[in-house]
Design a protein around this motif. Structure first.
Motif, mmCIF file in Angstrom:
data_model
loop_
_atom_site.group_PDB
_atom_site.id
_atom_site.type_symbol
_atom_site.label_atom_id
_atom_site.label_comp_id
_atom_site.label_asym_id
_atom_site.label_seq_id
_atom_site.Cartn_x
_atom_site.Cartn_y
_atom_site.Cartn_z
ATOM 1 N N THR A 43 0.801 -1.228 0.000
ATOM 2 C CA THR A 43 0.000 0.000 0.000
ATOM 3 C C THR A 43 0.830 1.273 0.000
ATOM 4 O O THR A 43 0.292 2.359 -0.053
ATOM 5 C CB THR A 43 -0.918 0.025 1.238
ATOM 6 O OG1 THR A 43 -0.122 -0.064 2.426
ATOM 7 C CG2 THR A 43 -1.910 -1.120 1.196
ATOM 8 N N SER A 44 2.151 1.137 0.065
ATOM 9 C CA SER A 44 3.012 2.319 0.111
ATOM 10 C C SER A 44 4.297 2.078 -0.653
ATOM 11 O O SER A 44 4.831 0.966 -0.663
ATOM 12 C CB SER A 44 3.334 2.683 1.559
ATOM 13 O OG SER A 44 4.284 3.728 1.615
ATOM 14 N N GLY A 45 4.789 3.154 -1.296
ATOM 15 C CA GLY A 45 6.037 3.052 -2.026
ATOM 16 C C GLY A 45 7.225 3.522 -1.214
ATOM 17 O O GLY A 45 8.330 3.664 -1.744
ATOM 18 N N LYS A 46 7.032 3.758 0.071
ATOM 19 C CA LYS A 46 8.110 4.269 0.925
ATOM 20 C C LYS A 46 9.281 3.300 0.945
ATOM 21 O O LYS A 46 9.127 2.107 1.179
ATOM 22 C CB LYS A 46 7.595 4.487 2.352
ATOM 23 C CG LYS A 46 8.625 5.147 3.260
ATOM 24 C CD LYS A 46 8.035 5.462 4.623
ATOM 25 C CE LYS A 46 9.067 6.162 5.517
ATOM 26 N NZ LYS A 46 8.519 6.495 6.851
ATOM 27 N N GLY A 47 10.462 3.855 0.688
ATOM 28 C CA GLY A 47 11.662 3.045 0.724
ATOM 29 C C GLY A 47 11.906 2.217 -0.523
ATOM 30 O O GLY A 47 12.924 1.528 -0.630
#
Length: 263
Positions: free
Chosen positions: A2-6
């Motif tokens: 759900t997230s593209g962080k990192g």
């Protein structure tokens, strides 16, 4: 996912349009970037712009994907730099509104080489690493009009059709992994249609594409692992596209050619 962080995203045609918008969205999510474009000046400007706003790693590669050697050179530069790619956003592409036999030979071949050779090759080069770590996302920017045999845009849309089918077939081969491919199919309207038709409602070209909104839709769908995403269209237009396969192609081609040849 759900997230593209990192996560590090490699984006082709990253300095304009949907590619640029996806780069900004991914940066906002805290993801690193490998920005690819043939325009080195524009790449450096975008890098500085994003660096001022976000504390993320950004690497730029100035390559023209119309060159046959570009995909391997990009792949090798990424490896040499010690970067790990988690997402690939294939946005590179161009088209011309004219009869197919009216294209200059270099433009005719470049359209095919860019999408049907270079982007396919670039994707294939990175896929073994994705499958090895059993993780990865690929977003292909296609077109809603790939469903329609559009006269005056035959080569451009044929290449988009190839790439979407290529992605769909690959997704089946990847079904036993956590690697996904998403085909984003926006309805893009050129301002020339608005100038000519005015208030006349031409079903294929009613709405102007909002690049940021389309990029946001595509990015979210990519994270969710969706396969085919039609966007930038009304409910009525979605219904129209669903009926296209059952309509005689000869009738569609004749109607669209009349609209296109106004230009």
């Amino acid at each position: 996912m759900t997230s593209g962080k990192g996560k590090t995203a490699l984006i082709t045609s990253a300095t304009s349009g949907i590619g640029r918008e996806v780069a900004c969205i991914h940066a906002e999510h805290g993801g690193g970037l490998v920005l690819v474009s043939k325009n080195k000046t524009a790449l450096d400007q975008l890098k500085e712009e994003l660096k001022e706003k976000y504390d993320i790693p950004i690497y730029v590669i100035a390559k023209d994907l119309c060159d046959a050697s570009a995909p391997k050179e990009i792949f090798e530069e990424v490896k040499k730099s010690g970067l790990t790619i988690d997402y690939i956003i294939n946005d590179a592409g161009f088209g011309e509104l004219c009869k197919s036999y009216g294209h200059e030979e270099k433009h005719f071949l470049a359209m095919l080489d860019l999408v049907m050779v270079s982007l396919a090759s670039l994707t294939r080069l990175f896929l073994p690493e994705f499958t090895k770590k059993n993780e990865g996302r690929i977003l292909n920017i296609s077109s809603a009009n790939m469903f329609v045999p559009c006269s005056m845009e035959a080569m451009y849309l044929a290449s988009k059709t190839f790439f979407s089918n290529f992605g769909t077939a690959f997704s089946s081969e990847l079904s036993d992994t956590n690697v996904t491919i998403t085909n984003l199919m926006p309805l893009k309207k050129n301002s020339r249609y608005e100038t000519v038709f005015g208030s006349v409602k031409v079903p294929l070209f009613i709405r102007r594409m909002n690049s940021h909104k389309v990029a946001k839709t595509g990015y979210k769908a990519m994270l969710q692992g969706k396969l085919n995403v039609l966007c930038g269209v009304t409910f009525a237009q979605k219904a129209m596209y669903s009926t296209i396969p059952s309509i005689q192609k000869k009738a569609i081609v004749k109607s669209i050619r009349k609209m296109q040849e106004i230009f």
